[in-house]
Design a protein around this motif. Structure first.
Motif, PDB file in Angstrom:
ATOM      1  N   GLU A 154      49.250  39.109  44.046  1.00 40.04           N
ATOM      2  CA  GLU A 154      50.165  38.320  43.230  1.00 40.04           C
ATOM      3  C   GLU A 154      50.307  38.935  41.838  1.00 40.04           C
ATOM      4  OE1 GLU A 154      51.823  35.820  44.349  1.00 40.04           O
ATOM      5  OE2 GLU A 154      50.773  35.486  46.251  1.00 40.04           O
ATOM      6  N   ILE A 155      51.445  38.690  41.189  1.00 33.54           N
ATOM      7  CA  ILE A 155      51.554  38.964  39.757  1.00 33.54           C
ATOM      8  C   ILE A 155      51.038  37.714  39.058  1.00 33.54           C
ATOM      9  CG2 ILE A 155      53.113  39.355  37.825  1.00 33.54           C
ATOM     10  CD1 ILE A 155      54.809  41.092  39.618  1.00 33.54           C
ATOM     11  N   GLY A 156      49.902  37.860  38.414  1.00 36.88           N
ATOM     12  CA  GLY A 156      49.173  36.705  37.901  1.00 36.88           C
ATOM     13  C   GLY A 156      49.728  36.120  36.614  1.00 36.88           C
ATOM     14  N   TYR A 163      45.242  32.209  25.417  1.00 37.11           N
ATOM     15  CA  TYR A 163      46.224  32.242  26.509  1.00 37.11           C
ATOM     16  C   TYR A 163      45.901  33.363  27.500  1.00 37.11           C
ATOM     17  CZ  TYR A 163      50.466  33.543  28.970  1.00 37.11           C
ATOM     18  OH  TYR A 163      51.359  33.911  29.955  1.00 37.11           O
ATOM     19  N   ASN A 164      45.623  34.569  26.992  1.00 41.39           N
ATOM     20  CA  ASN A 164      45.321  35.693  27.874  1.00 41.39           C
ATOM     21  C   ASN A 164      44.130  35.400  28.776  1.00 41.39           C
ATOM     22  OD1 ASN A 164      47.393  37.343  26.997  1.00 41.39           O
ATOM     23  ND2 ASN A 164      46.102  38.758  25.863  1.00 41.39           N
ATOM     24  N   VAL A 165      43.065  34.882  28.174  1.00 39.39           N
ATOM     25  CA  VAL A 165      41.832  34.630  28.956  1.00 39.39           C
ATOM     26  C   VAL A 165      42.092  33.578  30.018  1.00 39.39           C
ATOM     27  CG1 VAL A 165      39.500  33.689  28.829  1.00 39.39           C
ATOM     28  CG2 VAL A 165      40.233  35.423  27.189  1.00 39.39           C
ATOM     29  N   ASN A 166      42.768  32.503  29.663  1.00 37.68           N
ATOM     30  CA  ASN A 166      43.063  31.464  30.660  1.00 37.68           C
ATOM     31  C   ASN A 166      43.953  31.997  31.783  1.00 37.68           C
ATOM     32  OD1 ASN A 166      41.745  28.966  29.867  1.00 37.68           O
ATOM     33  ND2 ASN A 166      43.057  28.957  28.069  1.00 37.68           N
ATOM     34  N   THR A 167      44.946  32.816  31.433  1.00 39.15           N
ATOM     35  CA  THR A 167      45.836  33.395  32.441  1.00 39.15           C
ATOM     36  C   THR A 167      45.072  34.306  33.380  1.00 39.15           C
ATOM     37  OG1 THR A 167      47.723  33.303  30.909  1.00 39.15           O
ATOM     38  CG2 THR A 167      47.904  34.813  32.784  1.00 39.15           C
ATOM     39  N   ILE A 168      44.218  35.167  32.840  1.00 39.63           N
ATOM     40  CA  ILE A 168      43.443  36.113  33.657  1.00 39.63           C
ATOM     41  C   ILE A 168      42.493  35.369  34.588  1.00 39.63           C
ATOM     42  CG2 ILE A 168      41.634  37.869  33.552  1.00 39.63           C
ATOM     43  CD1 ILE A 168      42.957  38.760  30.842  1.00 39.63           C
ATOM     44  N   VAL A 169      41.719  34.455  34.041  1.00 41.20           N
ATOM     45  CA  VAL A 169      40.696  33.763  34.825  1.00 41.20           C
ATOM     46  C   VAL A 169      41.334  32.896  35.911  1.00 41.20           C
ATOM     47  CG1 VAL A 169      38.869  32.023  34.733  1.00 41.20           C
ATOM     48  CG2 VAL A 169      38.952  33.840  33.015  1.00 41.20           C
ATOM     49  N   ASN A 170      42.367  32.156  35.571  1.00 43.69           N
ATOM     50  CA  ASN A 170      43.022  31.274  36.555  1.00 43.69           C
ATOM     51  C   ASN A 170      43.633  32.083  37.709  1.00 43.69           C
ATOM     52  OD1 ASN A 170      42.378  28.942  35.177  1.00 43.69           O
ATOM     53  ND2 ASN A 170      44.282  28.911  34.019  1.00 43.69           N
ATOM     54  N   SER A 200      32.864  30.960  27.514  1.00 42.81           N
ATOM     55  CA  SER A 200      32.642  29.831  28.415  1.00 42.81           C
ATOM     56  C   SER A 200      33.646  29.842  29.556  1.00 42.81           C
ATOM     57  CB  SER A 200      32.745  28.519  27.634  1.00 42.81           C
ATOM     58  OG  SER A 200      32.609  27.409  28.497  1.00 42.81           O
ATOM     59  N   ILE A 201      34.898  30.165  29.252  1.00 47.53           N
ATOM     60  CA  ILE A 201      35.939  30.235  30.282  1.00 47.53           C
ATOM     61  C   ILE A 201      35.667  31.389  31.233  1.00 47.53           C
ATOM     62  CG2 ILE A 201      38.399  30.622  30.702  1.00 47.53           C
ATOM     63  CD1 ILE A 201      38.879  29.314  27.917  1.00 47.53           C
ATOM     64  N   ILE A 202      35.343  32.561  30.681  1.00 50.18           N
ATOM     65  CA  ILE A 202      35.093  33.748  31.498  1.00 50.18           C
ATOM     66  C   ILE A 202      33.901  33.541  32.428  1.00 50.18           C
ATOM     67  CG2 ILE A 202      34.314  36.161  31.387  1.00 50.18           C
ATOM     68  CD1 ILE A 202      36.062  36.405  28.825  1.00 50.18           C
ATOM     69  N   ASN A 203      32.903  32.798  31.974  1.00 52.46           N
ATOM     70  CA  ASN A 203      31.708  32.567  32.786  1.00 52.46           C
ATOM     71  C   ASN A 203      31.970  31.733  34.030  1.00 52.46           C
ATOM     72  OD1 ASN A 203      29.971  34.114  31.225  1.00 52.46           O
ATOM     73  ND2 ASN A 203      29.340  32.389  29.935  1.00 52.46           N
ATOM     74  N   THR A 204      33.156  31.132  34.125  1.00 57.16           N
ATOM     75  CA  THR A 204      33.515  30.405  35.353  1.00 57.16           C
ATOM     76  C   THR A 204      34.024  31.356  36.438  1.00 57.16           C
ATOM     77  OG1 THR A 204      35.830  29.995  34.697  1.00 57.16           O
ATOM     78  CG2 THR A 204      34.167  28.404  33.966  1.00 57.16           C
ATOM     79  N   LEU A 205      34.242  32.619  36.074  1.00 53.62           N
ATOM     80  CA  LEU A 205      34.753  33.617  37.023  1.00 53.62           C
ATOM     81  C   LEU A 205      33.606  34.506  37.487  1.00 53.62           C
ATOM     82  CD1 LEU A 205      37.392  34.790  38.317  1.00 53.62           C
ATOM     83  CD2 LEU A 205      37.448  36.394  36.384  1.00 53.62           C
ATOM     84  N   PRO A 206      33.312  34.555  38.794  1.00 54.62           N
ATOM     85  CA  PRO A 206      32.228  35.419  39.295  1.00 54.62           C
ATOM     86  C   PRO A 206      32.427  36.875  38.878  1.00 54.62           C
ATOM     87  CG  PRO A 206      33.023  33.952  41.028  1.00 54.62           C
ATOM     88  CD  PRO A 206      33.982  33.809  39.879  1.00 54.62           C
TER      89      PRO A 206
END
Length: 302
Positions: free
Chosen positions: A266-268, A292-299, A178-184
């Motif tokens: 940027e270093i994300g 945590y990893n998924v939220n960090t990557i997507v954001n 669900s989180i990843i699907n917010t990222l094009p």
């Protein structure tokens, strides 16, 4: 000479060991990584005595066993390791224990036709399989089966714990998708310090590029940095990521190379790859680390 000394140490330790189950009534389990330790703790609970060789921030590719580690391994009733040559510098020790200890290489139990090939590993497969949650669910079943065989008295408890944990892993996968699907999709390009996220990329539709390759034992050269900096510019990548178990200097060098070409990246953030976070933190568990990893990557990539 060093190998002879190590062999003498291991034989001495083995000869002096008592069966741990006689000492405290619990099955004594040792894991190599803290990722496996978290999994085994969820299945074994208070029915087992558990130790892990590697803690937070420890790189399993480069890890060498101490004399104390050898003692832990030879005192264990069961040893769980990642396998697929993840713990490359422990292979000699595991080979010496063949026939003496129940050593379970969980990665080697996965169907090889589902694994990602790699000419850079002695196993010929990428060992970072825990970044596919479906594979980790298979790990949980393997651990359950092995604990149940070694300790039939508590088999029902292990099965019940596994059932609960499997449900939590299903919930995790639903959440992260669900989180990843917010990222094009065009923004799903993950650039990291080393190539630990290929299973993640394949399972969750990311293009993954690691600076150092699959093993951190392979250093990135100037040519690697320049080639990847061009890739970042050509694909307008907004952020790149360091890893908790890999020195950040390689990613900082990559960022500097991009900046030298009049482009900004940027270093994300720092991702957990080969090890979990500190004990007692959310990132110190597999589920917390993955979230945590998924939220960090997507954001960062948004």
């Amino acid at each position: 000479m060093k190998k002879i000394i190590l062999l003498l140490i291991t034989l001495t330790v083995f000869a002096s060991c008592k069966n741990s189950s006689e000492e405290n009534g619990k099955l004594k389990v040792v894991t190599t990584t803290n990722i496996l330790a978290d999994l085994v703790s969820k299945i074994g609970g208070d029915k087992i005595s558990l130790q892990s060789l590697m803690g937070a921030g420890v790189d399993p590719h480069l890890y060498k066993a101490s004399e104390g580690d050898v003692s832990k391994l030879y005192n264990a009733d069961i040893i769980f390791c990642g396998g697929l040559h993840l713990e490359g510098k422990l292979v000699d020790i595991f080979e010496k224990m063949q026939g003496k200890k129940n050593t379970v290489s969980v990665g080697d139990r996965l169907p090889h036709d589902k694994l990602i090939s790699s000419a850079n590993f002695a196993s010929n497969y990428d060992p970072h399989v825990w970044f596919n949650i479906q594979f980790f669910k298979q790990f949980a079943q393997i651990v359950t089966d092995e604990l149940s065989k070694a300790d039939e008295e508590n088999a029902e408890t292990y099965a019940a714990n596994n059932k609960k944990y499997q449900a939590k892993l299903d919930d995790l996968e639903t959440e992260i998708k669900s989180i990843i699907n917010t990222l094009p999709r065009e923004k799903r390009i993950l650039v990291t310090a080393h190539d630990a996220f290929n299973y993640f990329g394949k399972a969750y539709d990311f293009e993954v590029v690691g600076l150092q390759g699959i093993s951190t034992a392979t250093e990135a050269g100037v040519r690697d940095v320049q080639k990847l900096s061009d890739f970042i510019i050509d694909n307008d990548v907004k952020a790149i990521f360091v890893e908790s178990s890999v020195p950040r200097r390689t990613i900082e060098a990559l960022q500097a190379a991009v900046l030298s070409k009049k482009h900004k990246v940027e270093i994300g953030g720092s991702l957990y790859s080969d090890a979990l976070g500190n004990p007692g933190t959310e990132e110190g568990t597999y589920i917390g680390m993955f979230r945590y990893n998924v939220n960090t990557i997507v954001n960062a990539l948004k």
